[in-house]
Write an enzyme that holds these catalytic residues in place. Structure first.
Site, PDB file in Angstrom:
ATOM      1  N   ALA A   8       0.820  -1.216   0.000  1.00 31.45           N
ATOM      2  CA  ALA A   8       0.000   0.000   0.000  1.00 31.45           C
ATOM      3  C   ALA A   8       0.855   1.267   0.000  1.00 31.45           C
ATOM      4  O   ALA A   8       0.371   2.357  -0.347  1.00 31.45           O
ATOM      5  CB  ALA A   8      -0.962  -0.019   1.193  1.00 31.45           C
ATOM      6  N   GLY A  65       0.512   4.972  -2.197  1.00 31.10           N
ATOM      7  CA  GLY A  65       0.295   6.205  -1.433  1.00 31.10           C
ATOM      8  C   GLY A  65      -0.795   6.072  -0.389  1.00 31.10           C
ATOM      9  O   GLY A  65      -1.336   7.060   0.094  1.00 31.10           O
ATOM     10  N   LYS A  66      -1.125   4.830  -0.018  1.00 24.73           N
ATOM     11  CA  LYS A  66      -2.190   4.612   0.964  1.00 24.73           C
ATOM     12  C   LYS A  66      -1.624   4.449   2.376  1.00 24.73           C
ATOM     13  O   LYS A  66      -2.340   4.527   3.362  1.00 24.73           O
ATOM     14  CB  LYS A  66      -3.005   3.364   0.599  1.00 24.73           C
ATOM     15  CG  LYS A  66      -3.725   3.512  -0.746  1.00 24.73           C
ATOM     16  CD  LYS A  66      -4.318   2.181  -1.190  1.00 24.73           C
ATOM     17  CE  LYS A  66      -4.877   2.282  -2.605  1.00 24.73           C
ATOM     18  NZ  LYS A  66      -5.243   0.947  -3.153  1.00 24.73           N
ATOM     19  N   ILE A  67      -0.350   4.173   2.445  1.00 26.90           N
ATOM     20  CA  ILE A  67       0.369   4.086   3.715  1.00 26.90           C
ATOM     21  C   ILE A  67       1.638   4.912   3.530  1.00 26.90           C
ATOM     22  O   ILE A  67       2.241   4.893   2.455  1.00 26.90           O
ATOM     23  CB  ILE A  67       0.688   2.613   4.061  1.00 26.90           C
ATOM     24  CG1 ILE A  67      -0.617   1.863   4.403  1.00 26.90           C
ATOM     25  CG2 ILE A  67       1.679   2.526   5.226  1.00 26.90           C
ATOM     26  CD1 ILE A  67      -0.429   0.414   4.831  1.00 26.90           C
TER      27      ILE A  67
END
Lengths: 309, 309, 309, 309
Positions: free
Chosen positions: C273, C277-279
């Site tokens: 992730a 760019g989700k984490i």
């Protein structure tokens, strides 16, 4: 940068055609299947490979007896390392006992009373198991006592192979072809119980060190070693550790449903074995996540067709 | 009809408190955990139980060495069946080599060059492994040759235990307590390689039949047998098959991440073993799907607290 | 280089004590559990964290209803993203229907005839499901039509929460505390069927875009975002994707039995992730391989105790 | 009692030949594969079947785009229920962006900086994702506002399909053939983000109730319903729940690596769905434990060949 492609189906495709389509996908499961087919084809084609196969789980009772036997018969496999259960099942069938189709939801207490023993949805007859005990003892009696006093498992299984009449038998075929069947856990199986009961009143000393010496020697007999790992367990570990003296195997494929995160050897990625000197390089390694007895028939067909081409 | 309830958290709950809440859930994972805690507590409390534990996967290197040793020290476990790897790790630590914290994404070729071998994210030093070889050979030399010529794995491991100085050692503690450590696949481990190299120039004959006779005898020594199965592999199967002569174990818990559908013994539901006569009844059986080295510490604590109460 | 240590058990250990012992192991499952307890304690302690939890699988029916409700009640969780099934089960219990203890080997045709529906070994009554339909329609009638014409799932569930009398209800508590319950797949559940049947004769427009706007806004309300991921599915993905606008979550733990190799989002390692760019960073991430409803109660207790200290 | 047989390999076997050999095994994985091939062939052959397929996990990006498209083109599949990710990937390829071959051990922070997002060992370009946003907005603009104000996901995807030029596109083909693509979680995907950003400044209201009405209607259009379930998640559950009004599907096959014991819908055995009225009978059900994108191509080929014969 290489691009992911898509599988195209055509009429009457052979398994090898599908494997090529999968190899072109290059990623995820299809990519791994395609790569495994390529590596296995190389192992089959290149006469410099000593190919060792490990069998754990119900490979022989689960429908692959004929396939493994054929690979040994054609000497595409030079050595087998197996659980005792697979050997037990080869012998059961060789003396005439076939397994029965059951269901995973059967009541095991009722099965017990009926003399049926269950492997998921497959049933083994206690009658066969009892017959096997008598036969094993009889076959052991025919082995000269001197030989029985210090015998490797592969020698013992050749002795059994010699006495079996079934041409589809892995043990029979292995003996005829001089392919050793190593069974480091032979004690831990129905067959093993028979050996143990025999040993209590007769001379029988199975020497695992003799097995290991032979297995290590085999890893030096050809330029390269290829490992085909079906399931995990001791057979997987044994094939790999025997290759640590020569610096590791040159190529390996494994098919397993076990997971890596627990840290057990069965689910371990092949790459880990590089750090132990059991595998040489990461280039010719691949793990297929799947059920070996579903995947291996397709993989073998694909590799055989490619090896020929 | 019984109703599913919900876990209530309170301040400073002990593990046993949580286990009781889970037992009340009665279904799914919490229900299985709670049931396992109850069965294990019974095995610990009831002096009529001969408890056998099987160890597969990185139980000893993965942080449970002290727990298993304590259970043996308190004789809550009467016999251990283990892979060679777990024994190897007990000895490595006993002679002063601790494992190193690594990462699962390390480059195995670099690790190899640095003399580090990887188990998922744990690193073993080759220096330790080499030290172990010298130590093993020295310890073997101290065993009288007559004894070495026909020795069971549990006898050999007691001999090693006697010579180890580490009070946290499983082998040391087992020897002091007279608890046998059976290692049916001892040949298939780093320790096994040391035994093999020794056997090529010295007298050493390990006799698995002696082990099995002792293990079977143990199943008759008390009224009941309890099996605690951590991971699968040969240790699991071995504990169960040894109980087939007495009609099966009376209670069993297993913790595994392996799946049942493939038909391998490692992931097989305990119920299957009833059809083989390796387990007596479905009443005191439970499988927890999970990582044994995470689950077992919680389970042990819960059972110890309950057994006391 | 840090060294792997071993878990020591003591009398009446709290869960937090065990978690600390596991953190000291540093590797494999215990290391991951210990790290997760540390991260979750930080999420609970640090008021700068907006904590979002995702619920997939039988979290609510499987015994964790009270735990999740308590975390929401104490505002340790600021937002919930869940499957429709978990909401359905909260409502079923809130209107008086408890689940029944069954078995995974029951005959589903017989259950069908008896009006019982099965989730592994848990049984849901059709009577409850029918009662829920009537209740849902009645509760919908009480919502002003204007509001019903463009309502987010979290608004709808607050409206239901307001009308439920059960203080243990997640929906009730969430409404009282102003914690939104997002249910992006609300249509795909027993409750969803009730909404659909209602919508065919009454005004009801559930607008997922309104939900998503609220969820994205929430990710900006505090300095940091923490994600607690129980199971996979759409709830997992949804929590993560909503954070992509702010550059990703700051910390995340997930508990799952799904595997990564297939490439599905459910089993994907959290590290993946980061590339989306989700984490934000790999530092505060951890995956525990296990059954969320077994592991999370222990993890929560450990984190609550540590957060207090 | 039926007997287990063994797979025999021959030269240039077609996939269907292998499937027949596996069907004769009757047990374990090969038995399940063979049964699935038979059931799928019946679904393809019998014109009374309305076949619904569910797609979860990387079915489209993982190499099966052409296969699924072909099945829709030949109307062997009458309706598709999918995650938003699979639709996103069909559109990405349709506008010219192919995925890149990566590796599962890449550093995700570096990938992030390079504009590459990872799905296990497959890489998606951020450039493509940005292009898709512009394209989606442009395509939405071309849909009359009145239609946009209350549109089902399947209608929206047909609108997109109409505007795509790629003959290999699933959306394009589905639109031409009038096969609905249902996407109940369309909001939860890269495409969903585009829809959401569009909806903030333009009229766009996606109505899942319209989707569900259409899907339920489809279950009544033919005498029988067949379900082909690739992976789990909401798509699996959605196909099944939509059939509960008609009393359940008549035949179903699923391919999954998820496990049943956790109680989640993804790994649940199909039999469970009988107790919910989502499946009619246990006779035509089979679960293959495996990676759908490896197994389904072989299964499809086997079924297509048999359906013709």
């Amino acid at each position: 940068m290489p691009i992911v492609s898509h599988i195209k189906l055509k009429r009457a495709m052979t398994v090898s055609d599908v494997a090529k389509e999968m190899e072109a996908v290059r990623v995820l499961g299809p990519g791994r299947f395609g790569k495994a087919a390529r590596i296995l084809a190389e192992m089959f084609r290149d006469k410099n490979y000593q190919n060792l196969i490990s069998l754990a789980g119900p490979i022989i009772p689960g429908g692959l007896r004929t396939i493994i036997t054929e690979l040994v018969d054609r000497r595409l496999i030079g050595g087998v390392v197996t659980t005792g259960a697979n050997v037990t099942h080869d012998m059961l069938e060789a003396i005439g006992h076939r397994n029965i189709v059951g269901s995973e939801s059967m009541d095991d207490r009722i099965l017990r009373r009926k003399g049926l023993s269950r492997i998921y949805d497959l049933l083994v007859t206690q009658k066969g198991i009892e017959h096997l005990e008598r036969t094993t003892h009889r076959m052991l009696n025919r082995i000269p006592e001197g030989r029985r006093q210090n015998i490797a498992s592969y020698e013992l299984l050749w002795e059994f192979g010699k006495q079996l009449r079934d041409e589809n038998s892995l043990l029979r075929t292995a003996q005829k072809r001089g392919v050793p069947i190593f069974c480091p856990g032979i004690f831990d199986s129905m067959l093993g119980l028979n050996l143990w009961t025999y040993s209590r009143i007769n001379s029988l000393f199975i020497n695992p060190f003799k097995d290991f010496s032979r297995l290590v020697d085999m890893t030096y007999e050809k330029k390269k070693v290829g490992a085909v790992i079906l399931g995990g367990g001791m057979p997987k570990h044994h094939v790999l550790i025997a290759n640590s003296y020569r610096g590791g195997v040159d190529a390996a494929i494994q098919i397993t449903l076990d997971r890596p995160e627990g840290g057990g050897a069965s689910g371990a990625p092949l790459e880990e074995a590089i750090s132990w000197g059991k595998i040489k390089t990461p280039n010719k390694l691949v793990t297929i996540v799947g059920d070996a007895i579903v995947i291996f028939p397709f993989l073998t067909l694909a590799a055989l067709e490619r090896a020929k081409a």
